[in-house]
Design an enzyme around this catalytic site. Structure first.
Site, short mmCIF file in Angstrom:
data_model
loop_
_atom_site.label_atom_id
_atom_site.label_comp_id
_atom_site.label_asym_id
_atom_site.label_seq_id
_atom_site.Cartn_x
_atom_site.Cartn_y
_atom_site.Cartn_z
CG ASP A 1 -0.27 -0.47 2.49
OD1 ASP A 1 0.97 -0.44 2.57
OD2 ASP A 1 -0.98 -0.85 3.44
CG ASP B 1 -8.81 -1.16 12.11
OD1 ASP B 1 -7.85 -1.85 11.69
OD2 ASP B 1 -9.26 -0.18 11.48
CG HIS C 1 -5.94 -2.11 8.90
ND1 HIS C 1 -6.10 -1.00 9.69
CD2 HIS C 1 -4.63 -2.14 8.60
CE1 HIS C 1 -4.93 -0.39 9.85
NE2 HIS C 1 -4.02 -1.07 9.20
CD GLU D 1 -8.79 1.22 8.03
OE1 GLU D 1 -8.68 0.23 8.77
OE2 GLU D 1 -8.36 2.35 8.35
C1 GLP Z 1 -0.52 0.31 8.54
C2 GLP Z 1 -0.04 -0.54 7.37
C3 GLP Z 1 -0.26 -2.01 7.65
C4 GLP Z 1 0.33 -2.36 9.02
C5 GLP Z 1 -0.37 -1.56 10.08
C6 GLP Z 1 0.15 -1.86 11.47
O1 GLP Z 1 -1.88 0.46 8.55
N1 GLP Z 1 -0.72 -0.19 6.16
O2 GLP Z 1 0.35 -2.78 6.63
O3 GLP Z 1 0.20 -3.73 9.25
O4 GLP Z 1 -0.14 -0.20 9.81
O5 GLP Z 1 1.24 -1.05 11.76
P1 GLP Z 1 2.31 -1.36 12.88
O6 GLP Z 1 3.09 -2.53 12.39
O7 GLP Z 1 3.14 -0.12 12.95
O8 GLP Z 1 1.58 -1.65 14.12
#
Ligand code: GLP
Length: 260
Positions: free
Chosen positions: A67, A136, A138, A143
């Site tokens: 993404d 959440d 995702h 989402e």
């Molecule tokens: C963002 C990214 C996800 C990731 C998520 C969790 O939303 N698009 O790919 O898994 O954050 O982030 P973190 O690993 O910093 O908790």
């Protein structure tokens, strides 16, 4: 889904790195699906170390990131282009032309998304997809309420995800509302998935994804439709799983031929 519980985040990251290194050794032209966020940082550090100290060779590897934020160019410090360069690409020998990240500055987003899907197909599909999980539930930026069959497209972030990701942005800077993300359908087509989850903050989302019903309200629960999905967790992230003991038992008693 195989659930693997390691004692620490470091041990879990090492295991994930070993799995990826094994794939790259057996298939030097492997296609990797990459994730951003704090979760895969230890994994990227270990892969970079394996490259430096053990000659792990990424020359023929191709990568596709999940993404990118709409409106952020590659030089923006919070863009995922910047994140990948800083935390992984500049430390290994993966040729820049083999890396793919959705274009956040695209002026024709539907076309960009279609082209992204077709580049994945042209590369022969993704062999192994790394995933983190949002608080959440995702995956990528899919989402809650995302279609479980979704493809690469634009999505609108929830206020919670924008707040979670705000620390990656400068003071007073707005987290973009929109993103481009590979879809859940795109992720389900990959040949293998490593879902990484660390820390207590992820325990509820992981319990819902792994042991709750399959639901678009918990996008990671769609991974139950994937025939080769592994969740690699640390103790804190696994703390709300009811079948914790069983998962450990399964992993400890794996037949030799199934181990790394
Ligand atoms: C963002 C990214 C996800 C990731 C998520 C969790 O939303 N698009 O790919 O898994 O954050 O982030 P973190 O690993 O910093 O908790």
């Amino acid at each position: 889904m195989e659930v693997i519980i390691e004692s620490t985040q470091e041990a879990a990251s090492l295991l994930a790195a070993k799995m990826i290194a094994a794939l790259v050794h057996s298939k030097p032209t492997a296609v990797l699906g990459l994730a951003t966020g704090s979760t895969p940082l230890g994994l990227y550090r270990e892969l970079a170390r394996m490259h430096r100290d053990e000659g792990l060779d990424f020359r023929q590897v191709t990568s596709f990131n999940l993404d990118e934020y709409v409106g952020l160019g590659p030089s923006h410090p919070a863009s995922y282009h910047h994140f990948m360069r800083e935390n992984f690409f500049q430390h290994i020998n993966l040729p820049a032309q083999n890396t793919h990240i959705p274009d956040g500055l695209s002026t024709d987003i539907p076309q960009t998304c279609e082209e992204y899907e077709s580049s994945i197909r042209q590369a022969g599909g993704i062999d192994l997809q790394i995933l983190g999980i949002g608080s959440d539930g995702h995956i990528g930026f899919n989402e809650p309420s995302s279609s479980l069959a979704s493809r690469t497209r634009i999505k609108t972030l929830t206020p919670r995800t924008r707040a979670d990701n705000a620390p990656f942005f400068g003071p007073g800077e707005e987290v973009p509302q929109h993103v481009i993300t590979m879809g859940i359908g795109t992720i389900l087509e990959t040949r293998q998935v490593l879902l990484l989850g660390f820390g207590e903050k992820k325990a509820d989302a992981l319990a819902a994804a792994i042991e709750g019903p399959i639901s678009p309200l918990v996008p990671a629960s769609a991974l139950h439709f994937h025939p080769r999905a592994h969740a690699i967790l640390d103790e804190a992230a696994a703390s709300k799983l009811q079948r914790n003991e069983y998962y450990r038992h399964v992993f400890t008693n794996k037949p030799l031929w199934q181990r790394l």
